[in-house]
Motif scaffolding. Structure first.
Motif, PDB file in Angstrom:
ATOM      1  N   TYR A  30       0.838  -1.203   0.000  1.00  0.00           N
ATOM      2  CA  TYR A  30       0.000   0.000   0.000  1.00  0.00           C
ATOM      3  C   TYR A  30       0.871   1.250   0.000  1.00  0.00           C
ATOM      4  N   THR A  31       0.521   2.196  -0.866  1.00  0.00           N
ATOM      5  CA  THR A  31       1.133   3.523  -0.898  1.00  0.00           C
ATOM      6  C   THR A  31       0.006   4.536  -1.041  1.00  0.00           C
ATOM      7  N   ARG A  32       0.335   5.790  -0.957  1.00  0.00           N
ATOM      8  CA  ARG A  32      -0.681   6.843  -1.104  1.00  0.00           C
ATOM      9  C   ARG A  32      -1.311   6.839  -2.491  1.00  0.00           C
ATOM     10  N   ASP A  33      -0.623   6.254  -3.445  1.00  0.00           N
ATOM     11  CA  ASP A  33      -1.151   6.207  -4.815  1.00  0.00           C
ATOM     12  C   ASP A  33      -2.112   5.045  -5.029  1.00  0.00           C
ATOM     13  N   PHE A  34      -2.173   4.136  -4.063  1.00  0.00           N
ATOM     14  CA  PHE A  34      -3.047   2.977  -4.216  1.00  0.00           C
ATOM     15  C   PHE A  34      -4.509   3.403  -4.177  1.00  0.00           C
ATOM     16  N   ARG A  35      -5.323   2.740  -4.979  1.00  0.00           N
ATOM     17  CA  ARG A  35      -6.758   3.019  -5.023  1.00  0.00           C
ATOM     18  C   ARG A  35      -7.540   1.725  -4.801  1.00  0.00           C
ATOM     19  N   PHE A  36      -8.372   1.716  -3.775  1.00  0.00           N
ATOM     20  CA  PHE A  36      -9.238   0.570  -3.537  1.00  0.00           C
ATOM     21  C   PHE A  36     -10.314   0.531  -4.618  1.00  0.00           C
ATOM     22  N   LYS A  37     -10.812  -0.672  -4.883  1.00  0.00           N
ATOM     23  CA  LYS A  37     -11.855  -0.808  -5.891  1.00  0.00           C
ATOM     24  C   LYS A  37     -13.135  -0.142  -5.402  1.00  0.00           C
ATOM     25  N   ASP A  38     -13.757   0.617  -6.278  1.00  0.00           N
ATOM     26  CA  ASP A  38     -15.002   1.294  -5.919  1.00  0.00           C
ATOM     27  C   ASP A  38     -16.142   0.295  -5.748  1.00  0.00           C
ATOM     28  N   GLY A  39     -16.986   0.567  -4.766  1.00  0.00           N
ATOM     29  CA  GLY A  39     -18.140  -0.280  -4.532  1.00  0.00           C
ATOM     30  C   GLY A  39     -18.507  -0.316  -3.064  1.00  0.00           C
ATOM     31  N   ILE A  40     -19.471  -1.171  -2.728  1.00  0.00           N
ATOM     32  CA  ILE A  40     -19.945  -1.330  -1.357  1.00  0.00           C
ATOM     33  C   ILE A  40     -19.208  -2.490  -0.699  1.00  0.00           C
ATOM     34  N   TYR A  41     -18.666  -2.241   0.479  1.00  0.00           N
ATOM     35  CA  TYR A  41     -18.015  -3.287   1.254  1.00  0.00           C
ATOM     36  C   TYR A  41     -18.962  -3.687   2.393  1.00  0.00           C
ATOM     37  N   ILE A  42     -19.521  -4.891   2.280  1.00  0.00           N
ATOM     38  CA  ILE A  42     -20.476  -5.337   3.285  1.00  0.00           C
ATOM     39  C   ILE A  42     -19.798  -5.620   4.615  1.00  0.00           C
ATOM     40  N   ASP A  43     -18.614  -6.224   4.564  1.00  0.00           N
ATOM     41  CA  ASP A  43     -17.885  -6.518   5.794  1.00  0.00           C
ATOM     42  C   ASP A  43     -16.397  -6.274   5.579  1.00  0.00           C
ATOM     43  N   PHE A  44     -15.631  -6.431   6.658  1.00  0.00           N
ATOM     44  CA  PHE A  44     -14.207  -6.111   6.570  1.00  0.00           C
ATOM     45  C   PHE A  44     -13.430  -7.123   5.743  1.00  0.00           C
ATOM     46  N   ASP A  45     -13.911  -8.362   5.665  1.00  0.00           N
ATOM     47  CA  ASP A  45     -13.230  -9.349   4.830  1.00  0.00           C
ATOM     48  C   ASP A  45     -13.152  -8.875   3.380  1.00  0.00           C
ATOM     49  N   GLN A  46     -14.217  -8.230   2.911  1.00  0.00           N
ATOM     50  CA  GLN A  46     -14.211  -7.697   1.553  1.00  0.00           C
ATOM     51  C   GLN A  46     -13.195  -6.570   1.407  1.00  0.00           C
ATOM     52  N   VAL A  47     -12.987  -5.831   2.479  1.00  0.00           N
ATOM     53  CA  VAL A  47     -11.991  -4.743   2.446  1.00  0.00           C
ATOM     54  C   VAL A  47     -10.592  -5.338   2.333  1.00  0.00           C
ATOM     55  N   ARG A  48     -10.294  -6.319   3.170  1.00  0.00           N
ATOM     56  CA  ARG A  48      -8.965  -6.944   3.144  1.00  0.00           C
ATOM     57  C   ARG A  48      -8.665  -7.584   1.795  1.00  0.00           C
ATOM     58  N   LEU A  49      -9.708  -8.139   1.171  1.00  0.00           N
ATOM     59  CA  LEU A  49      -9.523  -8.788  -0.131  1.00  0.00           C
ATOM     60  C   LEU A  49      -9.659  -7.810  -1.289  1.00  0.00           C
ATOM     61  N   ASN A  50     -10.067  -6.576  -0.970  1.00  0.00           N
ATOM     62  CA  ASN A  50     -10.287  -5.557  -1.997  1.00  0.00           C
ATOM     63  C   ASN A  50     -11.304  -6.041  -3.025  1.00  0.00           C
ATOM     64  N   LYS A  51     -12.411  -6.632  -2.509  1.00  0.00           N
ATOM     65  CA  LYS A  51     -13.461  -7.174  -3.378  1.00  0.00           C
ATOM     66  C   LYS A  51     -14.833  -6.662  -2.938  1.00  0.00           C
ATOM     67  N   PRO A  52     -15.160  -5.443  -3.321  1.00  0.00           N
ATOM     68  CA  PRO A  52     -16.476  -4.901  -2.952  1.00  0.00           C
ATOM     69  C   PRO A  52     -17.555  -5.361  -3.920  1.00  0.00           C
ATOM     70  N   ILE A  53     -18.779  -5.000  -3.616  1.00  0.00           N
ATOM     71  CA  ILE A  53     -19.870  -5.171  -4.575  1.00  0.00           C
ATOM     72  C   ILE A  53     -19.779  -3.987  -5.529  1.00  0.00           C
ATOM     73  N   PRO A  54     -19.461  -4.213  -6.795  1.00  0.00           N
ATOM     74  CA  PRO A  54     -19.288  -3.086  -7.722  1.00  0.00           C
ATOM     75  C   PRO A  54     -20.616  -2.402  -8.035  1.00  0.00           C
ATOM     76  N   LYS A  55     -20.516  -1.180  -8.483  1.00  0.00           N
ATOM     77  CA  LYS A  55     -21.708  -0.405  -8.823  1.00  0.00           C
ATOM     78  C   LYS A  55     -22.618  -1.159  -9.785  1.00  0.00           C
ATOM     79  N   ALA A  56     -22.017  -1.812 -10.771  1.00  0.00           N
ATOM     80  CA  ALA A  56     -22.790  -2.473 -11.830  1.00  0.00           C
ATOM     81  C   ALA A  56     -23.708  -3.565 -11.297  1.00  0.00           C
ATOM     82  N   LYS A  57     -23.417  -4.096 -10.106  1.00  0.00           N
ATOM     83  CA  LYS A  57     -24.239  -5.176  -9.552  1.00  0.00           C
ATOM     84  C   LYS A  57     -25.269  -4.672  -8.540  1.00  0.00           C
ATOM     85  N   ILE A  58     -25.297  -3.364  -8.319  1.00  0.00           N
ATOM     86  CA  ILE A  58     -26.238  -2.780  -7.372  1.00  0.00           C
ATOM     87  C   ILE A  58     -27.517  -2.384  -8.110  1.00  0.00           C
ATOM     88  N   LEU A  59     -28.650  -2.807  -7.577  1.00  0.00           N
ATOM     89  CA  LEU A  59     -29.942  -2.492  -8.188  1.00  0.00           C
ATOM     90  C   LEU A  59     -30.410  -1.126  -7.708  1.00  0.00           C
TER      91      LEU A  59
END
Length: 255
Positions: free
Chosen positions: A34-63
């Protein structure tokens, strides 16, 4: 043996175009430091496991009827009670807004604390955050006499407040400052600091005790910090957080 090693290095350069990189510590294939230039994937993180894995629910899958390009997209969809989305199997799911961890917008993480989404400005193995926290004050309903004496509590006094003015007097009100049978519970919003342990996801209050607790993962830094006076510990909390993150960098999975 040295000649054989040199031949192997030369072969690796010919194949990969550069010398092979030795992975150390937490660093491994599929992860980046991780550096200041790093960008997490945009989306909703339901829990912290998704944050650690950098795997959110992307916008395209949100109704939602909200435009995905709307700059206030997350603000609008989080204004409701629930979020609807399609999971990895294409099944429609529902989650309560007040139960989600947070979201990422433009690569920046926002964590939910007391119903408010606050930006994490200092990210690392130990994160630091300043959040808006609401306090509820029901002192006026605790008295059987329907009044409150500001001298009874050390937390409420016109002289205790940092905004105290010599022109302020609790006796000035024509209705009396101490008697208020119709007064509702008061609320106030303050800024409060927290720490986030990126290994466990725990959110802790920003104080000396929790700083020491997190520093225990690095015995050298912990012992150095433990030898300081309490005043020095308080003054140098953030300095030692930086030291810890420099010695123990955060690695994030990427695809």
């Amino acid at each position: 043996m040295k000649m054989l090693f040199g031949v192997l290095i030369l072969a690796a350069i010919l194949v990969y175009g550069s010398p092979p990189r030795v992975l150390t510590g937490q660093e491994k294939e599929g992860m980046v430091k991780y550096t200041r230039d790093f960008r997490f994937k945009d989306g909703i993180y339901i829990d912290f496991d998704q944050v650690r894995l950098n795997k959110p629910i992307p916008k395209a899958k949100i109704l939602t009827s909200t435009d995905y390009n709307d700059k206030d997209f997350f603000k609008k969809i989080l204004a409701g009670d629930n979020i609807y989305f399609y999971d990895g199997m294409g099944v429609r799911q529902e989650v309560a807004v007040n139960s989600i961890w947070g979201y990422s917008r433009n690569g920046i993480l926002y964590i939910q604390i007391q119903g408010n989404f606050n930006r994490i400005t200092f990210v690392g193995s130990i994160c630091h955050i300043v959040a808006d926290v609401t306090y509820y004050d029901n002192r006026y309903y605790n008295s059987p006499y329907g009044y409150y004496d500001p001298y009874y509590s050390p937390y409420y006094s016109p002289y205790y407040s940092p905004y105290y003015s010599p022109y302020y007097s609790p006796y000035y009100s024509p209705y009396g400052s101490y008697y208020s049978p119709y007064r509702h519970n008061a609320t106030r919003t303050e800024l409060k600091q927290y720490l986030i342990d990126f290994e466990s996801g725990k959110v802790l209050e920003y104080d000396i005790e929790n700083t020491e607790l997190l520093l225990m993962k690095d015995s050298e830094l912990y012992e150095e910090y433990a030898r300081l006076s309490r005043k020095k510990k308080k003054d140098l909390m953030f300095v030692y957080l930086r030291k810890f993150n420099e010695k123990n960098p955060l690695y994030i999975p990427v695809e």
